[in-house]
Design an enzyme around this catalytic site. Sequence first.
Site, mmCIF file in Angstrom:
data_model
loop_
_atom_site.group_PDB
_atom_site.id
_atom_site.type_symbol
_atom_site.label_atom_id
_atom_site.label_comp_id
_atom_site.label_asym_id
_atom_site.label_seq_id
_atom_site.Cartn_x
_atom_site.Cartn_y
_atom_site.Cartn_z
ATOM 1 N N HIS A 275 0.799 -1.228 0.000
ATOM 2 C CA HIS A 275 0.000 0.000 0.000
ATOM 3 C C HIS A 275 0.833 1.280 0.000
ATOM 4 O O HIS A 275 0.275 2.372 -0.053
ATOM 5 C CB HIS A 275 -0.939 0.024 1.212
ATOM 6 C CG HIS A 275 -0.242 0.331 2.491
ATOM 7 N ND1 HIS A 275 0.582 -0.550 3.123
ATOM 8 C CD2 HIS A 275 -0.218 1.462 3.246
ATOM 9 C CE1 HIS A 275 1.069 -0.003 4.224
ATOM 10 N NE2 HIS A 275 0.607 1.227 4.316
HETATM 11 C C1 UD1 Z 1 -2.140 5.400 6.102
HETATM 12 C C2 UD1 Z 1 -0.851 5.868 6.772
HETATM 13 C C3 UD1 Z 1 0.223 4.813 6.604
HETATM 14 C C4 UD1 Z 1 -0.252 3.471 7.095
HETATM 15 C C5 UD1 Z 1 -1.560 3.112 6.404
HETATM 16 C C6 UD1 Z 1 -2.106 1.798 6.892
HETATM 17 C C7 UD1 Z 1 -0.385 8.289 6.769
HETATM 18 C C8 UD1 Z 1 0.422 9.345 6.139
HETATM 19 N N1 UD1 Z 1 -0.352 7.095 6.152
HETATM 20 O O1 UD1 Z 1 -1.880 5.262 4.719
HETATM 21 O O2 UD1 Z 1 1.374 5.188 7.341
HETATM 22 O O3 UD1 Z 1 0.733 2.496 6.834
HETATM 23 O O4 UD1 Z 1 -2.520 4.149 6.654
HETATM 24 O O5 UD1 Z 1 -3.267 1.437 6.200
HETATM 25 O O6 UD1 Z 1 -1.027 8.521 7.773
HETATM 26 N N2 UD1 Z 1 -9.377 4.783 2.116
HETATM 27 C C9 UD1 Z 1 -10.567 4.080 2.090
HETATM 28 N N3 UD1 Z 1 -11.109 3.706 3.283
HETATM 29 C C10 UD1 Z 1 -10.537 3.966 4.490
HETATM 30 C C11 UD1 Z 1 -9.339 4.681 4.495
HETATM 31 C C12 UD1 Z 1 -8.760 5.078 3.310
HETATM 32 O O7 UD1 Z 1 -11.108 3.811 1.043
HETATM 33 O O8 UD1 Z 1 -11.099 3.578 5.520
HETATM 34 C C13 UD1 Z 1 -8.764 5.177 0.826
HETATM 35 C C14 UD1 Z 1 -9.021 6.611 0.492
HETATM 36 O O9 UD1 Z 1 -9.272 6.680 -0.849
HETATM 37 C C15 UD1 Z 1 -7.715 7.299 0.782
HETATM 38 C C16 UD1 Z 1 -6.691 6.190 0.563
HETATM 39 O O10 UD1 Z 1 -7.366 4.976 0.909
HETATM 40 O O11 UD1 Z 1 -7.514 8.407 -0.020
HETATM 41 C C17 UD1 Z 1 -5.478 6.331 1.404
HETATM 42 O O12 UD1 Z 1 -5.818 6.492 2.788
HETATM 43 P P1 UD1 Z 1 -4.875 7.384 3.761
HETATM 44 O O13 UD1 Z 1 -5.352 7.280 5.165
HETATM 45 O O14 UD1 Z 1 -4.731 8.742 3.177
HETATM 46 O O15 UD1 Z 1 -3.482 6.716 3.609
HETATM 47 P P2 UD1 Z 1 -3.064 5.188 3.660
HETATM 48 O O16 UD1 Z 1 -2.468 4.853 2.359
HETATM 49 O O17 UD1 Z 1 -4.175 4.337 4.181
#
Ligand code: UD1
Length: 367
Positions: free
Chosen positions: A208
């Site tokens: 991821h």
């Molecule tokens: C975040 C953390 C990362 C961690 C990871 C674990 C930061 C900078 N990054 O990254 O360190 O390893 O979580 O999973 O804090 N989304 C969904 N549903 C959710 C959450 C997210 O669909 O419940 C999608 C959204 O489109 C979002 C994307 O995933 O834009 C990324 O989510 P985000 O929390 O921004 O970063 P992660 O890649 O999950």
Amino acid sequence: MSDAGPIILVVGARPNFMKIAPIHFALKQCGESQVLLHTGQHYDENMSKVFFDDLGLPEPDIYLGVGSSSHSIQTAEIMVEFEKICQELQPRLVVVVGDVNSTLACTLVASKMQITTAHVEAGLRSGDMRMPEEVNRKVTDALSDILFTTSEMANNNLISEGRKEEDIFFVGNVMIDSLKNNLSRVEESKIFGKLKVERGSYGVLTLHRPSNVDESEVFKGIISSLEKICEHVKIVFPMHPRTKKRAIEFGLIKQLEENPRMIVTEPLGYLDFIALTSNSALVLTDSGGLQEETTALGIPCITIRENTERPITVKIGTNKLVGCDPEKIFSAAIESLNSGNMDHKIPEKWDGKTAQRIAEVLSSRGV
Ligand code: UD1
């Protein structure tokens, strides 16, 4: 302990939940008044609620509901909401874990309001400032009053950055507390039947990191090596929402889902996931925590990254850093499959008693 406001425990994203759970239980046992606050950085049921259920955590007392956005917007929105909560509750301590945007945002607020802040998993450094988590770690550690570390290496990093020894406590790894507390429950998991895999006969993949999945060429290269590895061992791939979005965008989703040797699933809950990893032949990942869990479990781990903030897992554990070169990923995976479980050591104090040590330190500091 102090009669002042409660202790606020902050969670936001998936890797936070298993770190906060043992701390919540340890403080509860000491009769501490505590408030569990969820920023809402992760919000899907299978990225959040299922972990509360699996870990036996109560529902959050406060839910900020910030959701996904750019880093700046997400961090800023958490700050605005968290400041209001701190004004209202006047906490005597804020506990943050890990290195996600929620960790950084709440530390910034607490620090500016002169509320004592404790960072659990302090001092980890990848040396790679392109990782958003490295920025979060450095700022969080610079601002936190109490620094709880998972290894002596982390203590050294903090000291070399000018932090005082008296504020650093090598307590061990809370994530391993959760792993140890729940391993005996993995028999409850129905995941093997659901995915139709036999224990010990498959690899587990998680992917991821923006650096691995956000660029089409890099992501496609990694997938090409995984398709070759699949010819030797089935791979279970619980797909993170970020990764799924990119797989769709880059036209990769069909070939992944239609590969009979690749079992693509939605993100899994905690118990299903540790049931799978603890019985796997091999783990391939770019996650941080999984490098540690595989070391504690003695499962070979191939880390698809150029660097790690958790070097102890490479030095004495089961982890191999291979970067994102498809050939290197393939040859490391085959070598691990052929050599089986590796000779390794469990790092000091990764013994399931870390949260207890944290509660003792907090009590001795009078917070
Ligand atoms: C975040 C953390 C990362 C961690 C990871 C674990 C930061 C900078 N990054 O990254 O360190 O390893 O979580 O999973 O804090 N989304 C969904 N549903 C959710 C959450 C997210 O669909 O419940 C999608 C959204 O489109 C979002 C994307 O995933 O834009 C990324 O989510 P985000 O929390 O921004 O970063 P992660 O890649 O999950």
